[in-house]
Every structure is written in structure tokens, then in C-alpha cells.
Design an enzyme around this catalytic site. Structure first.
Site, PDB file in Angstrom:
ATOM      1  N   LYS A 193      -2.820  33.351  32.624  1.00  0.00           N
ATOM      2  CA  LYS A 193      -2.404  33.904  33.924  1.00  0.00           C
ATOM      3  C   LYS A 193      -1.904  35.346  33.780  1.00  0.00           C
ATOM      4  CE  LYS A 193      -1.220  29.587  36.325  1.00  0.00           C
ATOM      5  NZ  LYS A 193      -1.241  28.561  35.250  1.00  0.00           N
ATOM      6  N   CYS A 244      -0.081  23.802  42.817  1.00  0.00           N
ATOM      7  CA  CYS A 244      -0.697  24.538  41.708  1.00  0.00           C
ATOM      8  C   CYS A 244      -1.235  23.628  40.612  1.00  0.00           C
ATOM      9  CB  CYS A 244       0.306  25.530  41.147  1.00  0.00           C
ATOM     10  SG  CYS A 244       0.950  26.575  42.458  1.00  0.00           S
ATOM     11  N   PHE A 272       4.313  22.915  42.791  1.00  0.00           N
ATOM     12  CA  PHE A 272       5.420  22.687  43.728  1.00  0.00           C
ATOM     13  C   PHE A 272       5.336  21.253  44.230  1.00  0.00           C
ATOM     14  CE2 PHE A 272       5.977  27.326  45.461  1.00  0.00           C
ATOM     15  CZ  PHE A 272       6.568  27.685  44.270  1.00  0.00           C
ATOM     16  N   HIS A 296       0.710  26.454  31.410  1.00  0.00           N
ATOM     17  CA  HIS A 296       0.790  26.734  32.849  1.00  0.00           C
ATOM     18  C   HIS A 296       1.404  28.128  33.049  1.00  0.00           C
ATOM     19  CE1 HIS A 296       0.847  25.969  37.097  1.00  0.00           C
ATOM     20  NE2 HIS A 296       2.139  26.200  37.175  1.00  0.00           N
ATOM     21  N   GLU A 322       8.507  24.701  30.184  1.00  0.00           N
ATOM     22  CA  GLU A 322       7.263  24.126  29.658  1.00  0.00           C
ATOM     23  C   GLU A 322       7.283  24.106  28.132  1.00  0.00           C
ATOM     24  OE1 GLU A 322       3.814  26.413  30.705  1.00  0.00           O
ATOM     25  OE2 GLU A 322       2.398  24.907  29.939  1.00  0.00           O
ATOM     26  N   HIS A 349      -2.121  34.051  39.137  1.00  0.00           N
ATOM     27  CA  HIS A 349      -1.977  32.613  39.358  1.00  0.00           C
ATOM     28  C   HIS A 349      -2.860  32.200  40.535  1.00  0.00           C
ATOM     29  CE1 HIS A 349      -0.598  28.669  39.701  1.00  0.00           C
ATOM     30  NE2 HIS A 349       0.677  28.827  39.961  1.00  0.00           N
TER      31      HIS A 349
END
Lengths: 81, 413
Positions: free
Chosen positions: B336, B164, B401, B304, B315, B341
Site C-alpha cells: 500500500k 477493507c 472497519f 494489511h 498487525e 489503499h
């Protein structure tokens, strides 16, 4: 058994579907690569679609000899079951 | 180095302007999946693109491109034309040598729908019927290669892959290409098209996705107490990056400066975010160490924030650790909440949104925040909010990831 006209029309429809070329432009003297925007990968698609439509086997070794629409029409007329 | 063109093909619109209008208006692009294949899935919601690419691309071209490459090509064409270039780049009016032009387009998963669809063809109809276009369609570098072909890029075509974070990593790579002198202009961004039962089942089984099937538009809710995972989106976002000298020489319209990137990796877990935010903080520290950016200039962060319980707050902890009290005046947005996403496409569309936020001086909202998580220690924008006058900067965060952390910085001129 298909006639020459039927095979040419069938091929024109296949080329139209794959390359977007108008069916009336798919004439016997036209080269797949130079005139009809059919590259080597798309030519495989044309061959597989033609095999199904005309009940014919077109071996991989034969594909390189099918430079024009006329070559393909002749091959199909000669070899169709 | 500057941004001179933007393009977006997203769940909120078929172009960057429509996407931005809907972001500012706080509209959700998430809807129920009505396909038969979705019936038995634990997750039956997603954010499809607002316009089908088949309505835009001619059929002979579309059938040779994976959906992810279709998105990328449409967004890249928009960005390219927005930057004032013609196609191909060899055109005299472009004043650009193809040898000085690059393309860097990333995807997290690549041509996964092509791979799976052709596997179905193999099983159902036999080997002879597998499309000869399968390999050039499914390879992850296909969107980059097709965009490179479209504009005639000869300085290099690249595809960084980091789940991502891929889209952001692509833009960071493009920045380095120009900074190191390899190119004057680079078309860069991210794309993704993974709305298919297999990826959905796989992500759902990781407990990563929202199962709020009954309220699709409210399912993606970063920072809300009730958030239960991300909503899968699809689309692409692309920017044209250019050296300032090159942009000024051709009189290009300049959106903002591309300041640089910060990078790090977690070395923590293959899929879990590092819970203290230490990895993200290191990426932020790297950004400030290697780029001339004053923390007090930052007024906006496109986070994010995917709407997962752990990631969103980790975050924010990182932002607090690196920005300290400066975070108090920074408007944090999680777009998002509206786009879902986009995995490898996220860094692309969110960079476009960050550039638009600076250009229009507006921070887009985070929607669906009904009850803010107690751990949230930052100003989360819930309605479109003006950004201050003067020289201002904004960050776009992307994590993937594998523990990849990418922070991109942009600044008004």
C-alpha cells in the site's frame, strides 16, 4: 417542425451514443431490441434523449409500442410540439 | 486448489505484469488530485488507476457500468485469459461446464460514485433524467454480477462485504466454494472506485487519511514514524482459482497453491483496530488450525499495513504472537506504500501481488520508510528482495472497519 429524415437521423445519433450502433445501421425497419442492442433499460435512455431532442413527451405506457425505429419516428412526427 | 490466472488494474499499471514491475521497482502510484472539487478538501491526494478504463472498454458498455465494475471486468478478463480460458466459458476449448464455474467479486463501498452522480442529476435536472441503469450500476454486487455474466458463471455469483477486508473475503469465499465441491473454477477478487469528494471528506473526518498533500508520493508510509494515515487508491485485482484436479486435467499453468483462509472478528470497535492485535492473531490461529500449513514454510507476508499509526503495529504484534521466532525470517511487505489503499480492492490486488511474489520468488518493497517506528519488531522489506528456493508459503492479510480479519495463505508447488 422536424422532417422524417431529421427525426431518423436524430434517433440514429442517440442510438449510436447509447448502444454504439453505427448511425447508418439505424434504419426504419430495425427493431431496437433485436437489431440494435437496445435493451429495455437502454430504451428508457433512448426515449428520454428523444424527448429532449424533439420536444415531445413519450409516456411510459407508449414505450412498449415503439418496437422499431419507424414506430419511434412516426410517434415523434405525430406528437412533437 | 491452485491459482491459474491473475489480473490487475491498478494505480501502478493496466495489467498484472506492469503492476508487478512497478511494485518491484518501488514506484508510487499516488499523485495530487487536480480536480476542482478537491480544492477545498483537507485531503487532496489519491492513487488513481494508471490507465483510464474508457480507453479499454467500448463506450456503450462503459456507460452502463460503475467505475468499480469497469475495473473488475478489465482485471477479470485478464485473469480469465491468463488462465487459458476463452469467453464465454461454454466454449468447448475451456473444458469447463458453466454449472461448475463461480464468480466472487467484492467491493467495500459499491457504486458510490454512480449513486452520488445520479443524486446530482436528480437535483439539477429532475427525476426523468436519472439513468435507468442507476440501480444495476450502484448495487454492490454489480462487479460480481458483470464478471459472472462475462464468463458465464452458473455455480453462483457472490459479493461478501466487509469494508477493507472485502476483496480478501471474496477470495476466501471462492476457496471454500471449490473446497466444498460447489465449483471447479471460481473467478475471485476485489474492486473499488471511491475517489470522490464525499468518501474523501468522510474518511478524512475520521482522521484516517494522510494529509501529506505537499508530498503525494511520500504520503503512504507504513511502519515509518511519520505515517499519518492511509492514501485512498482505486482499482481491482482478480485471480482464477481452480481445483488441482481440474487444472491438471486441462494442462493449465499453475502459479501456486491456494492453501486456505483464516477468519476472525474483533468485537472491539466499529472503526478502530484492536490495539494488541488479538483479533488478527485469532485469524492467524484459525488459518493454522484449519489448514495444513507449517509456520516454518512462511517466508513472506503482504501485510494489511495501511499507514495508520495504530493499525500497522497492531498487525505486527499479532504476527509475532502467532508466528513467534518464525517471524524473524519472514519478509514483510506493505505494498500500500505504492498503490495506496484500495479498500475492498486491496485484498484483490494484494493477493495478485502475493501470488506474483511466490511465482517470481521476490518480495516487493515497502517504500517511504525513512525512520522505522520503534515498535516495529519484524523484517520490513524496503528494497525488492529474493525469496528462498524450495517449497515456500506467503500470507496476505486484510482487515476492515467493523473488525473483520481475513488471512489468506498461498504456497509454491
Amino acid at each position: 417542425m422536424a422532417t422524417q429524415n431529421e427525426v431518423q437521423e436524430g434517433l440514429a445519433e442517440i442510438v449510436n451514443e447509447i448502444a454504439g450502433i453505427p448511425v447508418e445501421d439505424v434504419q426504419l425497419d430495425k427493431s431496437f431490441t433485436d437489431d440494435l442492442d437496445v435493451d429495455s433499460l437502454s430504451m428508457v435512455e433512448v426515449v428520454v434523449a428523444a424527448e429532449e431532442r424533439f420536444d415531445v413527451k413519450i409516456p411510459d405506457d407508449e414505450v412498449k409500442n415503439l418496437k422499431t425505429v419507424g414506430d419511434a419516428v412516426n410517434y415523434i412526427l405525430t406528437n412533437a410540439a | 486448489m491452485v491459482v491459474t490466472g491473475i489480473g490487475a488494474f491498478t494505480p501502478l499499471g493496466g495489467d498484472a505484469a506492469t503492476t508487478w514491475e512497478n511494485l518491484v521497482a518501488g514506484r508510487s502510484g499516488v499523485a495530487a488530485l487536480t480536480e476542482e472539487w478537491a480544492e477545498d478538501l483537507p485531503v487532496r491526494i489519491a492513487a488513481r488507476v494508471a490507465v483510464e478504463p474508457g480507453e479499454i472498454l467500448p463506450r456503450p458498455l462503459a456507460r452502463k457500468l460503475d467505475r468499480s465494475a469497469q475495473f473488475a471486468l478489465i482485471a477479470a478478463r485478464e485473469a480469465w485469459s491468463d488462465a487459458g480460458f476463452e469467453t464465454p466459458a461454454t466454449d468447448e476449448s475451456s473444458k469447463l461446464a458453466p454449472e461448475r464455474l463461480g464468480a466472487v467479486i467484492a467491493s467495500g463501498i459499491g457504486g458510490v460514485t454512480t449513486l452520488l452522480d445520479q443524486y446530482d442529476v436528480l437535483k439539477d435536472k429532475g427525476a426523468r433524467k436519472v439513468s435507468p441503469h442507476t440501480v444495476p450500476m450502484l448495487m454492490p454486487n454489480s462487479p460480481a454480477a458483470n464478471v459472472g455474466l462475462e464468463v458465464g458463471a452458473r455455480a453462483g455469483v457472490h459479493t461478501p462485504v466487509s469494508a477493507c477486508a472485502s476483496g480478501a473475503e471474496a477470495i476466501g469465499y471462492a476457496i471454500e466454494m471449490i473446497r466444498s465441491g460447489r465449483a471447479d473454477v471460481v473467478v475471485a477478487g476485489g474492486t473499488e472506485a471511491a475517489i470522490h469528494p464525499l468518501p474523501i471528506a468522510a474518511f478524512a473526518n475520521m482522521m484516517a487519511m494522510s494529509k501529506n498533500n505537499d508530498a503525494p508520493e511520500r504520503a503512504s508510509r507504513p511502519y515509518d514514524k511519520a505515517r499519518d494515515g492511509f492514501v485512498l487508491g482505486e482499482g481491482a485485482g482478480v485471480v482464477v482459482l481452480e481445483s488441482l484436479e481440474h487444472a491438471e486435467a486441462r494442462g493449465a499453468r499453475i502459479y501456486c497453491e491456494a492453501v486456505g483462509q483464516g477468519l476472525s472478528s474483533d468485537a472491539h470497535h466499529i472503526a478502530q483496530p484492536e490495539p494488541t492485535g488479538a483479533g488478527v492473531a485469532r485469524a492467524l490461529a484459525d488459518l493454522f488450525e484449519r489448514n495444513p500449513l507449517d509456520k516454518s514454510e512462511i517466508v513472506h507476508v503482504n501485510a494489511h499495513a495501511t499507514s495508520t499509526p495504530q493499525g500497522d503495529t497492531a498487525e505486527l504484534k499479532a504476527l509475532r504472537k502467532e508466528l513467534g521466532e518464525d517471524l524473524d525470517h519472514i519478509l514483510v511487505s506493505a505494498t500500500k506504500s505504492m498503490t495506496g489503499h484500495l479498500l475492498g480492492g486491496a485484498g484483490g490486488i494484494e493477493t495478485v501481488a502475493t501470488v506474483q511474489a511466490l511465482y517470481h520468488r521476490v518480495a516487493p518493497p515497502t517504500i517511504n520508510v525513512e525512520e522505522l517506528d520503534d515498535e516495529v519488531d519484524a523484517k520490513i522489506v524496503t528494497e525488492a528482495t529474493p525469496l528462498p528456493e524450495g517449497r515456500i508459503a506467503a500470507l496476505n492479510n486484510s482487515f476492515g472497519f467493523g473488525g473483520h480479519n481475513v488471512v489468506l495463505a498461498f504456497r509454491t508447488r
